[in-house]
Scaffold this active site. Structure first.
Site, PDB file in Angstrom:
ATOM      1  N   THR A  46     -16.210   0.449   4.616  1.00  0.00           N
ATOM      2  CA  THR A  46     -14.752   0.648   4.706  1.00  0.00           C
ATOM      3  C   THR A  46     -14.475   2.146   4.759  1.00  0.00           C
ATOM      4  O   THR A  46     -15.376   2.960   4.495  1.00  0.00           O
ATOM      5  CB  THR A  46     -14.025   0.072   3.467  1.00  0.00           C
ATOM      6  OG1 THR A  46     -14.335   0.896   2.332  1.00  0.00           O
ATOM      7  CG2 THR A  46     -14.395  -1.359   3.174  1.00  0.00           C
ATOM      8  N   ASP A  49       0.856  -1.183   0.000  1.00  0.00           N
ATOM      9  CA  ASP A  49       0.000   0.000   0.000  1.00  0.00           C
ATOM     10  C   ASP A  49       0.895   1.237   0.000  1.00  0.00           C
ATOM     11  O   ASP A  49       2.130   1.141   0.125  1.00  0.00           O
ATOM     12  CB  ASP A  49      -0.884  -0.035   1.274  1.00  0.00           C
ATOM     13  CG  ASP A  49      -2.214   0.699   1.125  1.00  0.00           C
ATOM     14  OD1 ASP A  49      -2.186   1.913   0.861  1.00  0.00           O
ATOM     15  OD2 ASP A  49      -3.276   0.057   1.260  1.00  0.00           O
ATOM     16  N   TYR A  71     -14.553   6.238 -12.196  1.00  0.00           N
ATOM     17  CA  TYR A  71     -14.555   5.038 -11.349  1.00  0.00           C
ATOM     18  C   TYR A  71     -15.230   3.879 -12.080  1.00  0.00           C
ATOM     19  O   TYR A  71     -14.691   2.764 -12.145  1.00  0.00           O
ATOM     20  CB  TYR A  71     -15.270   5.348 -10.039  1.00  0.00           C
ATOM     21  CG  TYR A  71     -15.234   4.232  -9.031  1.00  0.00           C
ATOM     22  CD1 TYR A  71     -14.100   3.994  -8.270  1.00  0.00           C
ATOM     23  CD2 TYR A  71     -16.350   3.413  -8.837  1.00  0.00           C
ATOM     24  CE1 TYR A  71     -14.069   2.973  -7.325  1.00  0.00           C
ATOM     25  CE2 TYR A  71     -16.327   2.392  -7.902  1.00  0.00           C
ATOM     26  CZ  TYR A  71     -15.194   2.176  -7.144  1.00  0.00           C
ATOM     27  OH  TYR A  71     -15.164   1.157  -6.227  1.00  0.00           O
ATOM     28  N   LYS A 115     -13.630   0.342 -13.337  1.00  0.00           N
ATOM     29  CA  LYS A 115     -14.110  -0.946 -12.823  1.00  0.00           C
ATOM     30  C   LYS A 115     -14.673  -1.819 -13.941  1.00  0.00           C
ATOM     31  O   LYS A 115     -14.614  -3.061 -13.860  1.00  0.00           O
ATOM     32  CB  LYS A 115     -15.139  -0.718 -11.718  1.00  0.00           C
ATOM     33  CG  LYS A 115     -14.560  -0.035 -10.473  1.00  0.00           C
ATOM     34  CD  LYS A 115     -13.396  -0.813  -9.891  1.00  0.00           C
ATOM     35  CE  LYS A 115     -12.921  -0.259  -8.552  1.00  0.00           C
ATOM     36  NZ  LYS A 115     -11.779  -1.030  -7.994  1.00  0.00           N
ATOM     37  N   ASN A 137      -6.437  -5.205  -5.372  1.00  0.00           N
ATOM     38  CA  ASN A 137      -7.545  -4.638  -4.595  1.00  0.00           C
ATOM     39  C   ASN A 137      -7.453  -3.124  -4.453  1.00  0.00           C
ATOM     40  O   ASN A 137      -8.470  -2.468  -4.215  1.00  0.00           O
ATOM     41  CB  ASN A 137      -7.542  -5.311  -3.212  1.00  0.00           C
ATOM     42  CG  ASN A 137      -8.312  -4.546  -2.168  1.00  0.00           C
ATOM     43  OD1 ASN A 137      -9.543  -4.617  -2.107  1.00  0.00           O
ATOM     44  ND2 ASN A 137      -7.613  -3.770  -1.331  1.00  0.00           N
ATOM     45  N   ASP A 162       3.286   1.762  -4.455  1.00  0.00           N
ATOM     46  CA  ASP A 162       2.322   2.587  -5.195  1.00  0.00           C
ATOM     47  C   ASP A 162       2.027   1.810  -6.470  1.00  0.00           C
ATOM     48  O   ASP A 162       2.920   1.599  -7.303  1.00  0.00           O
ATOM     49  CB  ASP A 162       2.943   3.953  -5.513  1.00  0.00           C
ATOM     50  CG  ASP A 162       1.993   4.851  -6.304  1.00  0.00           C
ATOM     51  OD1 ASP A 162       1.025   4.333  -6.905  1.00  0.00           O
ATOM     52  OD2 ASP A 162       2.234   6.069  -6.334  1.00  0.00           O
ATOM     53  N   VAL A 163       0.783   1.372  -6.633  1.00  0.00           N
ATOM     54  CA  VAL A 163       0.459   0.473  -7.761  1.00  0.00           C
ATOM     55  C   VAL A 163       0.645   1.137  -9.117  1.00  0.00           C
ATOM     56  O   VAL A 163       0.657   0.457 -10.143  1.00  0.00           O
ATOM     57  CB  VAL A 163      -0.981  -0.096  -7.663  1.00  0.00           C
ATOM     58  CG1 VAL A 163      -1.118  -1.016  -6.466  1.00  0.00           C
ATOM     59  CG2 VAL A 163      -2.034   1.004  -7.665  1.00  0.00           C
TER      60      VAL A 163
HETATM   61  N1  LIG Z   1     -16.159   0.121  -0.187  1.00  0.00           N
HETATM   62  C1  LIG Z   1     -17.024  -0.124  -1.161  1.00  0.00           C
HETATM   63  O1  LIG Z   1     -18.231   0.096  -1.022  1.00  0.00           O
HETATM   64  C2  LIG Z   1     -16.526  -0.724  -2.463  1.00  0.00           C
HETATM   65  C3  LIG Z   1     -17.476  -1.212  -3.369  1.00  0.00           C
HETATM   66  C4  LIG Z   1     -17.044  -1.788  -4.565  1.00  0.00           C
HETATM   67  C5  LIG Z   1     -15.704  -1.877  -4.837  1.00  0.00           C
HETATM   68  N2  LIG Z   1     -14.789  -1.388  -3.938  1.00  0.00           N
HETATM   69  C6  LIG Z   1     -13.376  -1.535  -4.281  1.00  0.00           C
HETATM   70  O2  LIG Z   1     -12.763  -2.335  -3.295  1.00  0.00           O
HETATM   71  C7  LIG Z   1     -11.364  -2.043  -3.238  1.00  0.00           C
HETATM   72  C8  LIG Z   1     -10.959  -1.831  -1.805  1.00  0.00           C
HETATM   73  O3  LIG Z   1     -11.557  -0.646  -1.332  1.00  0.00           O
HETATM   74  P1  LIG Z   1     -12.014  -0.440   0.184  1.00  0.00           P
HETATM   75  O4  LIG Z   1     -13.474  -0.347   0.187  1.00  0.00           O
HETATM   76  O5  LIG Z   1     -11.326  -1.416   1.066  1.00  0.00           O
HETATM   77  O6  LIG Z   1     -11.448   1.050   0.439  1.00  0.00           O
HETATM   78  P2  LIG Z   1     -10.193   1.599   1.262  1.00  0.00           P
HETATM   79  O7  LIG Z   1     -10.037   3.027   0.864  1.00  0.00           O
HETATM   80  O8  LIG Z   1     -10.353   1.278   2.696  1.00  0.00           O
HETATM   81  O9  LIG Z   1      -8.978   0.732   0.711  1.00  0.00           O
HETATM   82  C9  LIG Z   1      -8.312   1.019  -0.492  1.00  0.00           C
HETATM   83  C10 LIG Z   1      -6.833   0.859  -0.263  1.00  0.00           C
HETATM   84  O10 LIG Z   1      -6.158   1.115  -1.508  1.00  0.00           O
HETATM   85  C11 LIG Z   1      -5.001   1.870  -1.193  1.00  0.00           C
HETATM   86  N3  LIG Z   1      -4.491   2.614  -2.333  1.00  0.00           N
HETATM   87  C12 LIG Z   1      -5.021   3.713  -2.912  1.00  0.00           C
HETATM   88  N4  LIG Z   1      -4.206   4.166  -3.884  1.00  0.00           N
HETATM   89  C13 LIG Z   1      -3.138   3.320  -3.915  1.00  0.00           C
HETATM   90  C14 LIG Z   1      -1.958   3.246  -4.702  1.00  0.00           C
HETATM   91  N5  LIG Z   1      -1.688   4.172  -5.662  1.00  0.00           N
HETATM   92  N6  LIG Z   1      -1.094   2.241  -4.483  1.00  0.00           N
HETATM   93  C15 LIG Z   1      -1.336   1.323  -3.502  1.00  0.00           C
HETATM   94  N7  LIG Z   1      -2.421   1.343  -2.723  1.00  0.00           N
HETATM   95  C16 LIG Z   1      -3.316   2.333  -2.928  1.00  0.00           C
HETATM   96  C17 LIG Z   1      -5.475   2.809  -0.083  1.00  0.00           C
HETATM   97  O11 LIG Z   1      -4.373   3.420   0.597  1.00  0.00           O
HETATM   98  C18 LIG Z   1      -6.300   1.884   0.773  1.00  0.00           C
HETATM   99  O12 LIG Z   1      -5.531   1.228   1.752  1.00  0.00           O
HETATM  100  C19 LIG Z   1     -11.165  -0.829  -4.156  1.00  0.00           C
HETATM  101  O13 LIG Z   1     -10.677  -1.253  -5.401  1.00  0.00           O
HETATM  102  C20 LIG Z   1     -12.564  -0.260  -4.284  1.00  0.00           C
HETATM  103  O14 LIG Z   1     -12.731   0.468  -5.475  1.00  0.00           O
HETATM  104  C21 LIG Z   1     -15.174  -0.818  -2.763  1.00  0.00           C
END
Ligand SMILES: NC(=O)c1ccc[n+]([C@@H]2O[C@H](COP(=O)([O-])OP(=O)(O)OC[C@H]3O[C@@H](n4cnc5c(N)ncnc54)[C@H](O)[C@@H]3O)[C@@H](O)[C@H]2O)c1
Length: 253
Positions: free
Chosen positions: A198, A45, A163, A167, A98, A71-72
């Protein structure tokens, strides 16, 4: 009723896993679940403090979890992490792409910079993960990849153009990767979450997609982690190139 920590199977003993965006939220839940099922887990992360804290908490439970900065969007970071995992294990068995960010703006007001940032993290980041880690996945033990999409991938959502495009792109990337790597024995699937509690949506006004969700709530991250654990386990041995929707019925409407 949600997923509990009781009676969790032990399907991933000896497997080496990498979860991007693993410092918090769903990524941290995936780490807990995969490590509880026996995997050696790397969480990666940009949130270093959160990542070290999460890894420390999981280590305190006796789980094999290590934090690494990534950083991805950075090819250098991906190569450094590949070299680190290669030196330690010579292979990678599980990759969970993720990491993701959300940005909400109507198309008419969107900036190119914001558009590019979302696509870069959410979609290009997953491409770089696959591209960089393929040599290690090819050496992997029953290798499997999960790419996190969203219900806003197969559906549209007002204000979420970048977004939703990122996706939807994850679904195309997943199908293509499944086709390209089937001969290598690497399975590639997409996770399609509905609303999940989250930090990503903690500051969202209202309750997000809950009103359109037949089950009337957001998911607990553990419910998504259970789906990821299934997809990367031998229980999903004949499952590739598809999408596992975990959305409380949102897509059934
Ligand atoms: N929370 C929801 O309702 C939801 C719904 C559908 C999909 N998602 C997807 O699920 C995944 C996880 O999200 P979440 O809900 O746990 O949110 P979150 O914000 O808690 O977690 C996302 C993580 O990605 C990390 N991140 C962001 N940019 C980054 C980068 N450049 N390099 C490395 N890491 C990076 C963040 O620091 C964070 O730890 C995401 O892809 C999100 O789009 C979330």
């Amino acid at each position: 009723m949600t997923v509990t920590t009781e009676n969790i199977p032990h399907r991933l003993a000896g497997r080496v896993a990498l979860i991007t965006g693993g410092s918090r939220g769903q990524g941290a839940a995936h780490a807990l679940r995969l490590a509880t099922e026996g995997a050696t887990v790397y969480i990666a992360d940009i949130l270093d403090d959160d990542g070290h804290r999460t890894a420390g908490e999981l280590q305190a439970k006796g789980l094999d979890v290590t934090y690494a900065h990534l950083d991805v969007t950075s090819t250098n970071d991906w190569e450094d992490l590949r070299n680190k995992i290669s030196a330690a294990h010579q292979r990678l068995d599980i990759l969970v792409n993720n990491a993701g960010i959300v940005h909400v703006t109507p198309i008419a007001e969107e900036t190119l910079q914001a558009w590019n940032t979302v696509l870069s993290v959410n979609l290009t980041g997953a491409f770089l993960g696959l591209h960089t880690m393929i040599p290690l996945l090819r050496k992997g033990n029953r290798p499997a990849v999960v790419n996190t999409s969203s219900i806003f991938g197969p559906s549209g959502a007002v204000g979420y153009a970048a977004y939703a495009a990122s996706k939807a792109g994850m679904l195309g990337l997943t199908r293509t990767a499944a086709l390209e790597f089937a001969d290598d024995g690497i399975r590639v699937n997409a996770l399609v979450p509905g609303g999940v509690s989250t930090p990503l949506n903690a500051h969202e006004p209202g309750t997000g997609v809950v009103p359109e969700t037949p089950m009337g709530r957001r998911a607990d991250p553990a419910e998504l982690a259970a789906a990821v654990a299934y997809l990367v386990s031998d229980d999903a041995a004949f499952v590739t190139g598809t999408e596992l929707v975990v959305d409380g019925g949102f897509r059934a409407r």
